[in-house]
Write an enzyme that holds these catalytic residues in place. Structure first.
Site, PDB file in Angstrom:
ATOM      1  N   ASP A 163       0.884  -1.153   0.000  1.00  0.00           N
ATOM      2  CA  ASP A 163       0.000   0.000   0.000  1.00  0.00           C
ATOM      3  C   ASP A 163       0.935   1.220   0.000  1.00  0.00           C
ATOM      4  O   ASP A 163       2.138   1.089   0.288  1.00  0.00           O
ATOM      5  CB  ASP A 163      -0.884  -0.044   1.252  1.00  0.00           C
TER       6      ASP A 163
ATOM      7  N   ASP B 181      -0.116   5.046   0.996  1.00  0.00           N
ATOM      8  CA  ASP B 181      -0.363   6.028   2.052  1.00  0.00           C
ATOM      9  C   ASP B 181      -0.218   5.400   3.438  1.00  0.00           C
ATOM     10  O   ASP B 181      -0.952   4.477   3.778  1.00  0.00           O
ATOM     11  CB  ASP B 181      -1.789   6.599   1.913  1.00  0.00           C
TER      12      ASP B 181
ATOM     13  N   GLY C 208      -7.478   3.736   3.674  1.00  0.00           N
ATOM     14  CA  GLY C 208      -7.682   2.709   2.656  1.00  0.00           C
ATOM     15  C   GLY C 208      -9.020   2.793   1.946  1.00  0.00           C
ATOM     16  O   GLY C 208      -9.269   2.059   0.995  1.00  0.00           O
ATOM     17  N   ILE C 209      -9.898   3.675   2.409  1.00  0.00           N
ATOM     18  CA  ILE C 209     -11.233   3.813   1.804  1.00  0.00           C
ATOM     19  C   ILE C 209     -11.178   4.909   0.733  1.00  0.00           C
ATOM     20  O   ILE C 209     -10.573   5.969   0.957  1.00  0.00           O
ATOM     21  CB  ILE C 209     -12.286   4.192   2.885  1.00  0.00           C
TER      22      ILE C 209
ATOM     23  N   ARG D 215     -12.149   7.952  -2.073  1.00  0.00           N
ATOM     24  CA  ARG D 215     -12.518   9.334  -1.768  1.00  0.00           C
ATOM     25  C   ARG D 215     -13.995   9.507  -1.428  1.00  0.00           C
ATOM     26  O   ARG D 215     -14.347  10.079  -0.389  1.00  0.00           O
ATOM     27  CB  ARG D 215     -12.129  10.233  -2.954  1.00  0.00           C
TER      28      ARG D 215
ATOM     29  N   SER E 287      -5.796   5.265  -4.083  1.00  0.00           N
ATOM     30  CA  SER E 287      -5.697   6.710  -4.306  1.00  0.00           C
ATOM     31  C   SER E 287      -5.466   7.049  -5.767  1.00  0.00           C
ATOM     32  O   SER E 287      -4.552   6.531  -6.407  1.00  0.00           O
ATOM     33  CB  SER E 287      -4.552   7.287  -3.474  1.00  0.00           C
TER      34      SER E 287
ATOM     35  N   ASN F 225      -4.314   9.700  -6.624  1.00  0.00           N
ATOM     36  CA  ASN F 225      -3.089  10.514  -6.606  1.00  0.00           C
ATOM     37  C   ASN F 225      -1.836   9.657  -6.429  1.00  0.00           C
ATOM     38  O   ASN F 225      -0.728  10.191  -6.314  1.00  0.00           O
ATOM     39  CB  ASN F 225      -3.160  11.529  -5.457  1.00  0.00           C
TER      40      ASN F 225
ATOM     41  N   ASP G 168      -1.342  -0.439   6.200  1.00  0.00           N
ATOM     42  CA  ASP G 168      -1.507   0.242   7.494  1.00  0.00           C
ATOM     43  C   ASP G 168      -2.983   0.381   7.876  1.00  0.00           C
ATOM     44  O   ASP G 168      -3.283   0.866   8.966  1.00  0.00           O
ATOM     45  CB  ASP G 168      -0.888   1.649   7.442  1.00  0.00           C
TER      46      ASP G 168
END
Ligand code: G6P
Ligand code: MG
Length: 217
Positions: free
Chosen positions: A12, A14, A49-50, A52, A119, A121, A173
């Site tokens: 992952d 972020d 993890g969810i 936007r 994400s 991004n 995380d």
């Protein structure tokens, strides 16, 4: 039972490779404050993890019904603009301690490296961190129908790298991410607090504690 060999590690982004989880929190916090909605780090834990819109709906809670889809999109866009300002200054120095060594150790062992972030991004962040070339596959969040805790994104990364899920280690995380990896049939390494990430196979505080030997069966 004979365990399969490890052929890939799927990370992952972020909160695992860089601390953008905190920037997501700050951007959501500003939006929640502007709407008069109580929001703190504990509530944020469930957003990790969810995606936007899913995160926005969780923040709005009961009030979600009061907003039209167009209004919700505008709120999400507002959060994203703020988030993009926060990540604009990211450099390789923003890799979390141990992240680069962990990636290099996986590469040196001849294993594939995947990135599974929902994400939109993610690629921009990976680019700014200077680690793009290390990945065999970066799943494009736009191609994923179901977010974490659905296993889709981890299964997609494994499929792209032509590795079977049982030969993958997933690193996360977020509670939702840990569940996604489990549901994909992969081994789960949690990054953070063992009390929060109870469902992971193993939890370490950060990638500075990562030792690939622990996962090579
Ligand atoms: C990651 C983060 C979430 C974030 C999601 C969507 O999974 O853990 O906190 O909401 O990505 O990010 P995006 O950049 O597309 O808004
Ligand atoms: Mg994360």
């Amino acid at each position: 039972m004979i365990k399969p060999v490890l052929r890939a590690v799927i990370f992952d982004l972020d909160g695992v490779l860089t601390d953008t989880a905190h920037y997501h929190y700050l951007a959501w916090k500003r939006l929640a404050d502007s709407l008069g909605i109580a929001f703190d780090e504990a509530a944020n834990e469930h957003l990790k993890g969810i995606d936007r819109m899913g995160s926005l709906n969780l923040i709005l809670g009961e009030r979600a019904k009061q907003y039209s889809d167009a209004e919700k999109l505008a709120l999400a866009d507002d959060k994203n603009r703020h988030y993009q300002q926060l990540i604009a200054g990211i450099t390789p120095a923003d890799l979390l301690p141990g992240a680069l060594d962990a990636l290099h150790s996986v590469q040196a062992a001849g294993l594939k490296i995947g990135l599974a972030s929902v994400s939109k991004n993610a690629k921009a962040v990976v680019e700014r961190l200077g680690i793009m070339a290390l990945f065999d596959d970066i799943v494009d969040a736009a191609t994923i129908a179901k977010g974490k805790p659905d296993p889709e994104i981890f299964l997609a990364a494994a499929a792209h790298m032509q590795v079977v899920p049982t030969e993958c280690l997933g690193v996360e995380d977020a509670i939702a991410g840990v569940r996604a990896i489990k549901a994909a049939g992969m081994t789960v390494l949690g990054i953070g607090d063992p009390a929060v990430l109870r469902e992971a196979d193993r939890v370490i505080a950060g990638l500075h504690q990562f030792d690939l030997v622990d996962y090579l069966y």
